[in-house]
Design an enzyme around this catalytic site. Structure first.
Site, PDB file in Angstrom:
ATOM      1  N   LYS A  62     -38.820 -77.920 -40.723  1.00  0.00           N
ATOM      2  CA  LYS A  62     -39.246 -76.827 -39.973  1.00  0.00           C
ATOM      3  C   LYS A  62     -39.766 -77.299 -38.626  1.00  0.00           C
ATOM      4  CE  LYS A  62     -41.679 -72.206 -39.953  1.00  0.00           C
ATOM      5  NZ  LYS A  62     -42.233 -71.259 -41.009  1.00  0.00           N
ATOM      6  N   LYS A  89     -46.302 -70.547 -49.052  1.00  0.00           N
ATOM      7  CA  LYS A  89     -47.226 -71.010 -48.169  1.00  0.00           C
ATOM      8  C   LYS A  89     -47.464 -72.351 -48.168  1.00  0.00           C
ATOM      9  CE  LYS A  89     -51.337 -70.094 -45.738  1.00  0.00           C
ATOM     10  NZ  LYS A  89     -51.423 -69.586 -44.458  1.00  0.00           N
ATOM     11  N   CYS A 117     -46.839 -76.116 -37.160  1.00  0.00           N
ATOM     12  CA  CYS A 117     -47.949 -75.314 -36.779  1.00  0.00           C
ATOM     13  C   CYS A 117     -48.881 -75.800 -35.650  1.00  0.00           C
ATOM     14  CB  CYS A 117     -48.884 -75.325 -38.179  1.00  0.00           C
ATOM     15  SG  CYS A 117     -48.551 -74.309 -39.304  1.00  0.00           S
TER      16      CYS A 117
END
Lengths: 449, 571
Positions: A172, A45, A134
């Site tokens: 990412k 995480k 995100c």
């Protein structure tokens, strides 16, 4: 039994199934339990400056008969202190030295990034994943997808990390961008050792119609979040294949977005992913799903005669092309199997109202110049025989043209039959009828030339 | 609604309104409770009450109500056919795919309205319809091959939360309809009349029902097998339909308490929904005595009579009455009987009374007599209904005798299958020719038959006198060819009780008194199938009295069609 082990930019893993960065990798106890159950790797995480979180955080989209085919979250990165996460990583890595353990990081300044890289490596992380994806919360502070949407910023931060990192660095990417290749190429040029995609899709999952507030609800308000789960898989597959097909992308790809089963995983791998990551379906069903993923993948590879999972990597990628390269002379036509048809006529309705009006009911008038099954294409041009029988309202089959037997089996059916038939001159071969038909194998799409 | 302020309908409507207003928003909290319990609770507050202690209250339905999750899962199985065979197979023409789709989207109000628009008794039809032979029998999924969509259970699910509520009542009416000033009298308060009256009321006509009994609902209330629907649920539904603006007068028999002429003078049109006259007789010697019962009457007693106990079907049982509606016969106790075997006479029945565990009603007592065996005569659905109920009550040996072959049965195959699953035996091509009884011990009988003093339990051979007296010991039956006895094949068939289910008798007397109405086949009312028109242009008829006894849904559909014709005539 095929060999499922992979080498991802130097990161070794006993199988290609990794937990994605998210709630399932929040703590050491969780990741250890996941490894006990067979996961090959885990991306922690995301660790960053401790943040606060809101309540509530998740909103689901239900499909017919299945809960949570899509999931939107407005949770931020780990709200645990960074040091607590690093200590957990250290413990888990010692216990499971053969698994791939990757630290996901998200920081602001160059110094913060560099000290985090050092700390993660000290903890024993096999690799680093830079979270530039995100689409909620963190991006408002210039992090997450705010980075992924700016290739130049992404390039800078990646090179900061690469300058000090000793383990492979994975970037990412966010799907919330027009051309996924721009940030991907920037990452590779900045030295990234692998690419991970997709992060979640910016979304608003629904409205509570009783209270007229968005979902998820935080004290009567809502905010767009990141969409994941089976519903986003097609978006993810497309972006993975975009990268796999581009020669500038010279690094391995870790694919994610809606992976729930071994078939999903096989699709990602066949389009070019070396590993796949899973988050939402673990949130739904738990870590235990990995057992069938490993088992099913093994059986599939055996059936395909592949000894190594790496043989599957990119096996279908070359078949993805631009639209203009498609063969325009290729034709398929719908063929309804009267023996399998249950007479629901859903294909008739969908073709009539939402297709090309090519499916008709038994006894329906044939349009002038059109052909019922087994009508000779030659007669269609002349129109005489066809139109006369059409005016009589008789779609009964004529003699089959040799060579058309493949689709000639679609007959108008006896009197009282409920089996619809396909007007072969109207059918454009769109597949819709075969998609809505509730009986497996009843509507086939047959190649006609 | 002006109509609701008159007569009994007004009070019922007010009741319904009060009840539904009493607990706003309660729907959620009771969502997962069994629906049947909710319907019962409503009727307890209502104008009509049923006594407790009825045998039917011990029966559970074989198709229990769905939970929300079950209903949605089942509804999603519907493929939403273009041209729905289920709707075509429904006598009332309910838009089945339409209401099922509304269940999948959570639009339960819309689903209920879709059903009620075609069938005001959609709730009980969801429970009692022979769906296997109608909508579900036509479901395309059967060709897949998969089980058909459980349309009946979904229809119950969609309707049960609205039956007995004001929201449901609102679905029956047409808002803004103006009163036409026309008045229609409806005779009988069964399904045909309820459907006809509801439709007439929604078109602005005044609908007034006259019912000779004390309760509305007709055979739907009193004649449906208890394992399908309880009387209180049917009663609650009937009362709820009445609350939509229909006036009801109970205890009024037209032709006696009120003349047909008066009715025709006071009303613009008359609708006959009188049903039939009860169980038809076999017409064989000995039938009139104790131990032989009508099937419809038996089901009614199971449902409505709190004093009725299965053991009382047997003449030898304590408190047992001779036959339904007749005086008790003297019980001969402690005798041998039933083919020479030790019978379940005195010993068993006294055991039943004083037995352990305080078992005193229902199956417990029935078991005591089950050795005797019971016989049901008939090939229809009433025969299988009564046989199944008896088997469920614990009678160990229940046999249906039918004079033709199984293939020729008019009843539904799935109903016979259900009866068989409950343990019922079916024997085809056998016809009863005589009821066999034991000779009574008594001076009268002995004197009359000097050669057979105290001839109790004479082995073999039927008693040749006193056909209507003496305890039942069985039937003389014969093999049948084309429903006729083959001479020389007669034999005894032992039975402790016989139930006759050979159809219902016609109503020729009623028809004779009804001006202009002609009598048809079997004492039925002669009426046009599509409009219900009779020989009298102002009199219409539908339901069992016209069709000879069909499903509730058929009566509803025909009653509604008659209402359309009446409405056309009145405009």
């Amino acid at each position: 039994m095929a060999d499922l082990s992979i080498d991802f930019a130097g990161i070794k893993s006993p199988n290609p199934f990794w937990l994605a960065s998210g709630p399932p990798t929040n703590t050491g106890a969780q990741v250890a339990r996941a490894f006990d159950m067979g996961w090959g790797g885990a991306v922690w995480k995301t660790i960053g400056e401790p943040v606060v979180n809101v309540s509530s955080r998740l909103g689901g989209l239900d499909g017919a008969g299945q809960r949570m085919v899509g999931l939107t979250n407005i949770e931020l990165i780990s709200d645990r202190p960074a040091e607590a996460n690093f200590r957990d990583i250290e413990d888990v890595k010692k216990r499971f030295p053969d698994r791939a353990l990757i630290a996901s990081l998200m920081f602001g300044s160059k110094d913060e990034w560099r000290s985090a890289v050092k700390r993660a490596e000290d903890a024993g992380a096999d690799g680093l994943e830079l979270n530039f994806g995100c689409p909620h919360g963190m991006c408002e502070r210039g992090m997450g997808s705010a980075v992924g949407q700016e290739p130049e910023v992404l390039r800078h931060i990646t090179s900061w990390v690469k300058e000090v990192a000793n383990v492979p660095v994975l970037v990412k990417l966010t799907p919330n961008i027009t051309d996924i290749l721009e940030p991907a190429v920037a990452a590779v040029e900045a030295g990234a050792d692998g690419l991970v995609l997709i992060n979640t899709v910016r979304s608003l999952v629904g409205v509570d119609l009783d209270r007229l507030v968005p979902v998820p609800d935080v004290a009567g308000r809502g905010s767009p979040g990141g969409y994941s789960g089976p519903a986003v898989k097609p978006i993810a597959l497309r972006m993975v294949s975009d990268l796999a097909r581009d020669e500038r992308i010279t690094v391995p790809i870790s694919g994610l977005g809606g992976v729930t089963t071994w078939q999903d995983a096989a699709e990602f791998i066949s389009l070019g992913a070396t590993s796949v990551q899973v988050c939402t379906s673990v949130m739904h069903y738990g870590y235990r799903i990995v057992e069938d993923m490993v088992d099913g993948m093994n059986n599939y590879l055996d059936e395909k005669g592949m000894s190594f999972v790496r043989e599957l990597v990119g096996a279908a990628a070359g078949r993805v092309t631009e639209w203009r390269e498609l063969n325009l002379s290729y034709k398929v036509r719908a063929d309804i199997d009267p023996d399998k048809c249950i007479g629901c006529q859903v294909c008739y309705v969908s073709c009539r109202d939402g297709g090309h009006c090519a499916i008709h009911l038994p006894g329906e008038l044939l349009a002038q110049g059109h052909a019922a099954p087994r009508y000779r294409p030659a007669a269609r041009a002349g129109g005489s025989s066809d139109s006369s029988s059409g005016l009589q309202g008789s779609p009964m089959p004529g003699p089959a043209e040799p060579g058309l037997t493949g689709w000639g089996s679609t007959v108008a059916g006896p009197t009282g039959s409920r089996v619809p038939w396909v007007d072969q001159t109207e059918c454009v071969g769109c597949n819709l009828c075969s998609l809505v038909c509730p009986v497996p194998g009843c509507v086939r799409m047959l190649e006609v030339g | 609604m002006a109509l609701q302020r008159r007569g009994h309908g007004a009070s019922a409507a007010a009741d319904v309104r009060r009840r539904s207003c009493a607990a706003p928003g309660r729907a959620d909290s009771v969502r997962d409770r069994p629906r049947a319990a909710r319907v019962r609770r409503k009727v307890n507050n209502s104008r009509f009450k049923l006594p407790t202690g009825r045998i039917e209250q011990g029966f559970r339905t074989s198709k229990p109500p769905y939970s929300d999750a079950q209903a949605r899962a089942e509804a999603r199985r519907c493929v939403y056919c273009h041209d729905a065979p289920c709707t075509k197979a429904c006598p009332a023409g309910v838009d089945v795919p339409g209401f099922i789709r509304k269940i999948t989207t959570g639009n339960l109000k819309g689903a209920a309205r879709t059903i009620f628009q075609a069938n005001v008794l959609g709730y009980s039809c969801g429970r009692v319809c022979p769906v296997e032979a109608l909508c579900e029998g036509a479901c395309v999924l059967k060709l897949a091959p998969d089980p058909p969509v459980a349309i009946g259970r979904l229809q119950r699910y969609a309707t049960e939360r609205y039956v007995g509520t004001q929201a449901g009542t609102d679905m029956l009416g047409a808002p803004g309809t103006k009163h036409t000033g026309r008045r229609v009298a409806l005779v009988g308060a069964g399904p045909a009349s309820l459907a006809c009256a509801s439709h007439l009321a929604s078109r602005g006509h005044e609908a007034v029902i006259f019912e000779k009994r004390s309760l509305p609902g007709g055979l739907n209330m009193s004649g449906v097998a208890p394992d399908k629907l309880h009387a209180e649920d049917a009663l609650a539904e009937a009362e709820w339909v009445l609350a939509s603006g229909i006036e009801l007068h109970t205890g009024v028999e037209v032709g006696k308490d009120l003349s047909w002429e008066r009715l025709l003078a006071d009303y613009d049109a008359v609708f006959l929904g009188v049903g039939l006259a009860g169980d038809r007789r076999l017409g064989i010697p000995g039938e009139e005595g104790p131990g032989v019962f009508g099937a419809v009457q038996t089901i009614e007693r199971l449902k409505l009579d709190p004093t009725f106990r299965p053991a009382s079907l047997f003449p030898g049982s304590p408190g047992g009455d001779a036959r339904l509606g007749a005086e008790s016969q003297p019980a001969s106790r402690g005798e041998r009987g039933w083919g020479g075997e030790s019978g379940p006479g005195g010993e068993s029945s006294s055991g039943g009374e004083s037995g352990s565990g305080g078992e005193r009603v229902g199956a417990g007592s029935a078991r005591e007599f089950s050795e005797a065996g019971v016989v049901v005569i008939g090939g229809g659905n009433t025969a299988t209904d009564v046989a199944r109920q008896l088997a469920l009550l614990g009678f160990g040996d229940v046999t249906i005798l039918y004079r033709r072959s199984e293939r020729e049965r008019p009843g539904y195959a799935h109903e016979l299958e259900l009866a068989r699953l409950a343990g019922v035996r079916f024997i085809e091509n056998v016809v009863p020719v005589r009821v066999l009884r034991r000779l009574e011990v008594g001076p009268g009988n002995a004197a009359a038959r000097g050669d057979r003093k105290g001839g109790v339990g004479v082995a073999g051979g039927p008693t040749d006198a006193g056909d209507s007296a003496g305890q039942l010991r069985g039937l003389l039956v014969a093999d049948a060819e084309k429903a006729r006895a083959i001479p020389g094949t007669e034999r005894e068939f032992p039975a402790g009780a016989v139930f006759v289910a050979v159809g219902q008798a016609g109503v020729p007397d009623l028809i004779a008194g009804c001006p202009g109405v002609e009598s048809g086949l079997g004492g039925r009312v002669k009426a046009d199938e599509k409009t219900g028109r009779t020989g009298n242009p102002r009199i219409f008829a539908a339901g069992d009295c016209v069709n000879g006894g069909k499903e509730v849904v058929s009566a509803v559909a025909d009653g509604r069609r008659a209402a359309v014709a009446i409405d056309e005539m009145l405009r």
